[in-house]
Design a protein around this motif. Structure first.
Motif, PDB file in Angstrom:
ATOM      1  N   GLY C  74     -21.506  67.798  30.074  1.00 25.02           N
ATOM      2  CA  GLY C  74     -20.144  68.292  29.992  1.00 25.02           C
ATOM      3  C   GLY C  74     -19.577  67.967  28.635  1.00 25.02           C
ATOM      4  N   ALA C  75     -18.531  68.685  28.293  1.00 25.33           N
ATOM      5  CA  ALA C  75     -18.017  68.593  26.937  1.00 25.33           C
ATOM      6  C   ALA C  75     -17.218  67.324  26.693  1.00 25.33           C
ATOM      7  N   PHE C  76     -17.323  66.840  25.515  1.00 25.50           N
ATOM      8  CA  PHE C  76     -16.517  65.755  24.925  1.00 25.50           C
ATOM      9  C   PHE C  76     -16.003  64.684  25.861  1.00 25.50           C
ATOM     10  N   ARG C  77     -16.916  64.025  26.526  1.00 31.50           N
ATOM     11  CA  ARG C  77     -16.492  62.875  27.303  1.00 31.50           C
ATOM     12  C   ARG C  77     -16.533  61.600  26.465  1.00 31.50           C
ATOM     13  N   GLN C  78     -17.074  61.733  25.226  1.00 38.67           N
ATOM     14  CA  GLN C  78     -17.047  60.602  24.306  1.00 38.67           C
ATOM     15  C   GLN C  78     -16.501  61.119  22.981  1.00 38.67           C
ATOM     16  N   VAL C  79     -16.363  60.213  22.019  1.00 37.53           N
ATOM     17  CA  VAL C  79     -15.818  60.618  20.726  1.00 37.53           C
ATOM     18  C   VAL C  79     -16.781  60.187  19.620  1.00 37.53           C
ATOM     19  N   THR C  80     -16.600  60.786  18.440  1.00 33.29           N
ATOM     20  CA  THR C  80     -17.449  60.420  17.298  1.00 33.29           C
ATOM     21  C   THR C  80     -16.963  59.094  16.717  1.00 33.29           C
ATOM     22  N   TYR C  81     -17.817  58.450  15.953  1.00 30.89           N
ATOM     23  CA  TYR C  81     -17.428  57.191  15.321  1.00 30.89           C
ATOM     24  C   TYR C  81     -16.272  57.419  14.353  1.00 30.89           C
ATOM     25  N   ARG C  82     -16.368  58.506  13.595  1.00 33.77           N
ATOM     26  CA  ARG C  82     -15.316  58.815  12.602  1.00 33.77           C
ATOM     27  C   ARG C  82     -13.950  58.919  13.249  1.00 33.77           C
ATOM     28  N   ASP C  83     -13.890  59.707  14.341  1.00 35.32           N
ATOM     29  CA  ASP C  83     -12.589  59.941  14.972  1.00 35.32           C
ATOM     30  C   ASP C  83     -12.094  58.674  15.670  1.00 35.32           C
ATOM     31  N   ALA C  84     -13.016  57.985  16.335  1.00 35.31           N
ATOM     32  CA  ALA C  84     -12.623  56.753  17.022  1.00 35.31           C
ATOM     33  C   ALA C  84     -12.056  55.763  16.013  1.00 35.31           C
ATOM     34  N   TYR C  85     -12.714  55.676  14.872  1.00 34.69           N
ATOM     35  CA  TYR C  85     -12.280  54.737  13.838  1.00 34.69           C
ATOM     36  C   TYR C  85     -10.902  55.136  13.308  1.00 34.69           C
ATOM     37  N   ALA C  86     -10.753  56.429  13.032  1.00 31.53           N
ATOM     38  CA  ALA C  86      -9.487  56.916  12.474  1.00 31.53           C
ATOM     39  C   ALA C  86      -8.337  56.655  13.446  1.00 31.53           C
ATOM     40  N   LEU C  87      -8.539  56.983  14.723  1.00 28.81           N
ATOM     41  CA  LEU C  87      -7.463  56.822  15.694  1.00 28.81           C
ATOM     42  C   LEU C  87      -7.142  55.346  15.919  1.00 28.81           C
ATOM     43  N   THR C  88      -8.202  54.518  15.961  1.00 26.00           N
ATOM     44  CA  THR C  88      -7.989  53.097  16.237  1.00 26.00           C
ATOM     45  C   THR C  88      -7.271  52.417  15.079  1.00 26.00           C
ATOM     46  N   LYS C  96      -4.952  50.391  21.008  1.00 24.96           N
ATOM     47  CA  LYS C  96      -6.053  51.341  20.835  1.00 24.96           C
ATOM     48  C   LYS C  96      -7.393  50.633  20.945  1.00 24.96           C
ATOM     49  N   LEU C  97      -8.318  51.323  21.533  1.00 26.25           N
ATOM     50  CA  LEU C  97      -9.575  50.688  21.872  1.00 26.25           C
ATOM     51  C   LEU C  97     -10.719  51.652  21.602  1.00 26.25           C
ATOM     52  N   MET C  98     -11.737  51.199  20.857  1.00 26.03           N
ATOM     53  CA  MET C  98     -12.955  51.993  20.677  1.00 26.03           C
ATOM     54  C   MET C  98     -14.143  51.110  21.013  1.00 26.03           C
ATOM     55  N   VAL C 116     -33.587  36.575  26.621  1.00 23.27           N
ATOM     56  CA  VAL C 116     -33.376  37.533  27.721  1.00 23.27           C
ATOM     57  C   VAL C 116     -32.639  38.740  27.188  1.00 23.27           C
ATOM     58  N   MET C 117     -32.865  39.884  27.813  1.00 20.00           N
ATOM     59  CA  MET C 117     -32.138  41.088  27.416  1.00 20.00           C
ATOM     60  C   MET C 117     -30.780  41.066  28.101  1.00 20.00           C
ATOM     61  N   GLU C 118     -29.761  41.355  27.346  1.00 19.98           N
ATOM     62  CA  GLU C 118     -28.424  41.394  27.933  1.00 19.98           C
ATOM     63  C   GLU C 118     -27.686  42.607  27.359  1.00 19.98           C
ATOM     64  N   THR C 119     -26.981  43.304  28.251  1.00 21.40           N
ATOM     65  CA  THR C 119     -26.175  44.429  27.797  1.00 21.40           C
ATOM     66  C   THR C 119     -24.888  43.892  27.187  1.00 21.40           C
ATOM     67  N   VAL C 120     -24.521  44.462  26.050  1.00 21.55           N
ATOM     68  CA  VAL C 120     -23.373  43.936  25.313  1.00 21.55           C
ATOM     69  C   VAL C 120     -22.388  45.064  25.050  1.00 21.55           C
ATOM     70  N   ARG C 121     -21.101  44.765  25.232  1.00 18.45           N
ATOM     71  CA  ARG C 121     -20.078  45.752  24.873  1.00 18.45           C
ATOM     72  C   ARG C 121     -19.576  45.442  23.477  1.00 18.45           C
ATOM     73  N   ILE C 122     -19.657  46.463  22.628  1.00 19.41           N
ATOM     74  CA  ILE C 122     -19.235  46.301  21.241  1.00 19.41           C
ATOM     75  C   ILE C 122     -17.892  46.990  21.118  1.00 19.41           C
ATOM     76  N   THR C 123     -16.833  46.220  20.823  1.00 18.92           N
ATOM     77  CA  THR C 123     -15.488  46.770  20.979  1.00 18.92           C
ATOM     78  C   THR C 123     -14.512  46.036  20.080  1.00 18.92           C
ATOM     79  N   ASN C 124     -13.252  46.436  20.133  1.00 20.66           N
ATOM     80  CA  ASN C 124     -12.257  45.671  19.389  1.00 20.66           C
ATOM     81  C   ASN C 124     -11.420  44.839  20.366  1.00 20.66           C
ATOM     82  N   GLY C 125     -10.603  43.965  19.784  1.00 15.41           N
ATOM     83  CA  GLY C 125      -9.913  42.953  20.577  1.00 15.41           C
ATOM     84  C   GLY C 125      -9.008  43.488  21.676  1.00 15.41           C
ATOM     85  N   SER C 126      -8.533  44.748  21.521  1.00 22.35           N
ATOM     86  CA  SER C 126      -7.630  45.316  22.514  1.00 22.35           C
ATOM     87  C   SER C 126      -8.275  45.446  23.887  1.00 22.35           C
TER      88      SER C 126
END
Lengths: 406, 232, 439
Positions: C74-88, C96-98, C116-126
């Protein structure tokens, strides 16, 4: 005579006869749809992958060592693993069928700038030269990619007009060109142009739930130093897989210790994982099927028992005026048969109606007439067998019952 | 006590219309013991069902103990049955799941008596029919005569104005039948009006008044004495 | 009278154990299956953001040329890095959160522990503010780190215990793919059901480790989520990737007041116009959608078609069970008709007879409900075993949804009473004289 009797009885017990007919009709409608849905799901789960699943293992490796050099380590792995007696061959690939993780993009039979090209969402495999042999692909046209046609990612950097040799599936060939033998044609996508050198019968995408799960292509471009790497191992035989896995795991950690085997799976495991929702659905549908049959048949026996009790005196009277035991049995069988026939008359169209309803709401496949007809006949036979016991019980009612006043 | 005036009852099926009672009139005074006789299909049962408020009638007027029956709804009919009428059936009609005590208690429950009041009355009624010791037994554990005595206790527990008995001795042997009849006569002497349907002329004769129904109408209406005279 | 009726019902059920048992089983089967499927459905349609004080919005940007939807997700359920960065990094007051998801080989300084393998969320403080996560020690990394990058790490309580046992995890060093990160905060485990903030995959498993997204350009983190792109463009370097039209980040915003929303919307409109002018946004009508959590769950088809289908099928099955029970009850009640006739003669009203029978049916329904619940538990266990082999679904889906404790008895008794109304009605309407003669 029998039928007339049956009609009279039915008219006197309108509500219970009506209930039996409604119940049987609904049962036919639901059962037919259940059986059809289960069958379709099973077919879906049996979907062929185009590879030799029984001898294949998929291994996801994650490397955390500093200055990890993917090509060096992985090429060494392949050489070492091939020494194992259990291993026939090994290939590096970015993805494998049904795994759920991989890459895809839009491919076309014409450059994107041109109008009128046919396009297809396509899974693209980036593999080494052992891929076709390890997976056991069958070529229907052309040949595999030659080693000299292999293009290294690093060297190719920035070269947008690069021509590369690709192998595509017959289904993708059909979708883009309307025919299978498309050797020599070009495909366009992901910023490169691929020249088709071979067509394989089938190579499923990592996502069998796609509408076009058979549209894939591969090209020879594996070089990368990313920490995440995937290999597929072809075993010499499908027995003793456990033993082979242990040997392979040991070797992998020995050749390069700074890594984790993130996931090592056989194809039955991959399929079980990927089709877990289907399995859950099939389990649920089968459960409903079983319970439906149990509830309806036990319920019908219960109702038949009441029927016999209620009609004890009438049956006694009939016996007293000369009906034989078999007359009574036949009457019960006729009654049961008539009810089921009536139920089929209602239930078969009802099954189709229910199917249309389900199709409108869910991605359920069309029901063929055969299902409700077969289910109806099966229920008819079942109910005739089921009525035998109460019928014989009824036929053994003593004629003298009729003369008792109480 | 019981006044039926010009009562008719018509049964309709698809094909036929049957007149079960035709212009039937009857007056029963308080304290009377009336027997109803008549051939099979004469309308005896219909009379009993209408008299017992178990069936509606098509036309006419019926007054029971000063209550006009026509126009009562189901709740009101149930209340009248419960408070004014005691039923005794040929088949005893004890409820098989309930023990003797609970069977006798039944009409008192529907009347909404408190448990202590019910207990007093049930014990009194069972005492009267001589079955107090059998209170915890189930009907199936009793003989036919005992069962019918329980039924009498049940009918009398609520102290109704009158008893409707439908062939009360029909399923009993002669000794037991006599016991039951003695008991009914005793009850009548205490002041309860009794209407009894029977086909037994001997029993019919024991009552003060006998009414014969033929074809849904009173065909013969004589007092105890007159009946005796006719046979002389 | 209720307890009297209840007593009668028990006796009646004891007298006809076979038929009563059949009815209980039929209702238990119907109810058990229905509540099983309902539970799965409810669990899937749960909105985990319902309790948040400030409602967050998922950001969607419609930028691609028409007819070029990104694959089958389906269309645009995520965003590009460029746009996420610009908006954040826009000069707006909104929260704002990316973010995206990745996985790392995790190793403590303790030389004896295996990675061990661990899933990590890479995000900003918000992130922590928006989802109202609770810090039990330390705090989120500084704004400075969000701007310039820094090897700070927030972990969940359960992971802290797993890695360090009783030792204080604060300020400990954890190596992710060999790079040392310092623990600056410990949060309570957060596993929204389903994982609303990223519904792309593993929607029932929340992460336990969080690192600053500001490290992305330098550390070149890979993603373990989905990458979708409408544009065929060569991606050969990490810089290519960050500048590309690949959709691979999740973006959320929240507003403290209407002005903030207005300001943010205005900013994005200007941004879109600018990007369109540059020729980057090739949509004829590029725009932003702000989706509420409810809308987001719907857009992402979280409720599997299969689970809705099964609710429908199980409801049909319940109907059959009810019809079956009606038939059996008619038989059972009419068998008891002579006693009803007697009761009527002794002064029971139709309403009293009706109540007596309805109580009996409700009792059967109640027993059926209890059995149905037991039954539902066992089906859910089997479903759990089957689904746990899948990567998509983890724990949680097949837990009994709490509302089931209300639904189960309600459905069962309602089913029993619906099944009982017709037979009870017919038996109470029956003329008493009909059954008095017949014994």
């Amino acid at each position: 005579m029998q039928i007339k009797n049956v009609f009279n009885t039915a008219r006197r017990n309108t509500s219970s006869t009506l209930l039996l007919i409604i119940q049987a009709a609904l049962t036919i409608a639901i059962l037919a749809n259940l059986v059809s849905m289960i069958n379709n799901r099973l077919d879906e789960m049996d979907r062929p992958s185009g590879i030799d699943e029984s001898v294949l293992l998929k291994i996801n490796l994650y490397h955390f060592g500093q200055d990890f050099r993917g090509d060096e380590v992985l090429n060494n792995d392949i050489e070492v693993l091939k020494q194992l007696p259990q291993v026939e061959s090994v290939t590096r690939t970015n993805q494998v069928p049904f795994d759920g993780s991989g890459s895809s993009g839009t491919f076309s039979n014409k450059p994107f700038e041109e109008e009128g090209g046919l396009r297809s969402q396509t899974a693209f495999y980036r593999v080494d030269e052992n891929f076709a042999e390890t997976m056991g692909l069958k070529f229907v046209a052309g040949r595999d990619i030659l080693i000299e046609e292999k293009t290294d990612l690093i060297e190719a950097q920035g070269d947008y007009e690069l021509h590369e040799a690709v192998v595509i599936t017959s289904q993708l060939a059909q979708a883009l060109f309307g025919r299978v033998d498309v050797v020599g044609e070009n495909v366009y996508g992901m910023g490169f142009t691929g020249r088709v050198v071979g067509v394989v019968e089938r190579l499923e995408t990592p996502w069998p739930k796609w509408m076009d799960a058979s549209r894939s292509l591969y090209w020879s471009r594996t070089a990368n130093n990313a920490p995440f790497q995937r290999i597929a191992v072809r075993l010499t035989d499908s027995a003793n897989v456990e033993e082979a896995i242990q040997a392979i795991e040991k070797t992998i950690y020995e050749t390069y210790p700074d890594r984790v085997i993130q996931r090592l799976e056989t194809y039955p495991q991959i399929r079980a994982r990927h089709f877990s929702i289907d399995s859950a659905l099939i389990f649920s549908l089968t459960l409903v099927l079983g319970m439906l049959i149990a509830v309806v048949s036990l319920g019908s026996i219960g109702m038949a028992t009441f029927n016999v009790e209620r009609r004890t005196k009438a049956i006694g009277t009939r016996r007293a005026i000369g009906a034989t035991k078999s007359d009574i049995v036949i009457e019960f069988l006729t009654e049961s048969g008539m009810i089921l026939l009536a139920a089929m008359v209602i239930g078969i169209p009802l099954a189709m109606l229910l199917n249309w309803q389900l199709m409108a709401m869910f991605s359920v496949e069309q029901l063929s007439w055969g299902y409700p007809v077969a289910v109806g006949i099966a229920l008819l036979v079942l109910s005739l067998i089921g009525i035998l016991y109460p019928a014989f019980k009824a036929s053994s009612i003593a004629p003298s019952i009729a003369t008792r006043t109480a | 006590m019981l006044k039926m005036n010009d009562i008719s009852k018509v049964y309709r099926t698809d094909m036929v219309e049957t007149n079960a009672l035709r212009h039937f009139s009857l007056d029963v005074e308080e304290g009377e013991f009336v027997t109803i006789t008549g051939p099979s299909g004469s309308g005896k049962t219909t009379f009993l069902n209408i008299a017992g408020l178990l069936e509606p009638f098509s036309s006419g007027a019926y007054e029971l103990n000063g209550i006009n029956i026509a126009g009562l709804n189901d709740n009101q009919l149930a209340k009248v049955r419960n408070e004014q009428i005691g039923f005794i059936f040929q088949g005893f009609n004890l409820i098989p799941d309930l023990n003797i005590y609970e069977n006798v208690e039944l009409p008192l429950r529907y009347r909404g008596f408190k448990s202590s009041e019910r207990k007093r009355r049930v014990e009194e009624a069972l005492e009267m029919v001589g079955l107090a010791a059998r209170a915890k037994h189930l009907p199936a554990q009793l003989s036919g005569g005992q069962q019918q005595r329980v039924a009498i206790a049940r009918a009398m527990a609520g102290k109704p104005a009158f008893l409707l008995a439908d062939e009360p001795t029909g399923n009993l042997d002669s000794i037991m039948a006599r016991q039951v009849m003695d008991m009914l006569e005793n009850i009548n002497e205490q002041g309860t009006t009794i209407i009894m349907v029977t086909h037994d002329p001997d029993l019919a004769r024991r009552a003060q008044r006998n009414i014969q129904i033929v074809d849904g109408q009173v065909s013969d209406h004589r007092t105890y004495a007159a009946l005796d005279m006719a046979e002389v | 009278m209720f307890f009297y009726y209840l007593d009668l019902a028990v006796r009646s059920i004891k007298r006809t154990p076979f038929v009563s048992g059949l009815m209980v089983l039929a209702l238990a089967a119907g109810v058990g299956l229905t509540i099983t499927m309902l539970s799965v459905y409810l669990q899937l349609s749960n909105n985990p953001a319902a309790g948040l004080k400030v409602q967050p919005y998922a950001v969607q940007l419609q930028t691609q040329p028409e007819g070029r939807e990104t694959g089958y997700w389906g269309a645009f359920r995520q965003v590009t890095y460029r746009d996420a960065y610009a908006l954040t990094h826009s000069d707006t007051d909104a929260t704002k959160l990316m973010m995206f998801k990745s996985s790392f080989a995790v190793k403590t300084e303790n030389p004896t522990t295996k990675p061990v393998m661990e899933t990590v969320r890479i995000t900003n403080g918000s992130f922590f503010k928006m989802w109202e996560m609770e810090f039990i020690a330390g705090s989120v990394w500084s704004d400075q780190v969000d701007k310039e990058g820094g090897f700070d790490l927030v972990i969940a309580e359960s992971l802290a215990t797993q890695l360090f046992g009783n030792k204080d995890a604060m300020n400990q060093i954890i190596n992710l793919d060999g790079k040392p990160y310092r623990v600056v905060g410990i949060v309570k485990d957060y596993h929204p059901m389903p994982k609303l903030y990223d519904l792309n995959n593993d929607i029932f498993v929340g992460e336990r480790m969080f690192i600053p997204i500001s490290l992305t350009p330098t550390e070149k983190f890979g993603t373990s989520g989905n990458n979708n792109s409408w544009k065929g463009e060569p991606i050969n370097t990490y810089e290519d990737r960050l500048a590309s039209e690949i959709l691979w980040l999740q973006q959320w915003v929240s507003f403290d007041n209407a002005q903030q929303k207005e300001q943010f919307t205005q900013w994005v409109e200007n941004y879109i116009a600018e990007q369109k002018l540059l020729g980057r946004f090739q949509s004829d009508d590029p725009k932003m959608f702000l989706r509420t959590p409810e809308e987001w769950l719907t857009i992402n088809d979280v409720v599997d078609e299969e689970s809705t289908l099964m609710v429908a099928i199980s409801a049909l099955f319940l109907v059959i069970c009810i019809i079956n029970t009606i038939g059996l009850l008619l038989g059972k009640f009419f068998k008891g008709a002579p006693a009803v006739g007697t009761r009527r003669a002794l002064g029971a009203s139709q309403a009293q007879i009706f109540s007596q029978h309805i109580v009996e049916v409700a009792l059967i329904g109640a027993v059926g409900a209890m059995l149905g619940l037991v039954f539902a538990f066992s089906i859910l266990n089997v479903l759990d075993a089957i689904l746990n082999t899948g990567s998509q679904l983890g724990y949680g889906l097949t837990e009994i949804h709490w509302t089931i404790w209300f639904y189960a008895p309600a459905i069962s008794i309602a089913a029993a009473v619906i099944a009982g109304i017709i037979p009870a009605w017919r038996i109470c309407r029956m003329p008493p004289s009909l059954y008095l003669k017949i014994q």
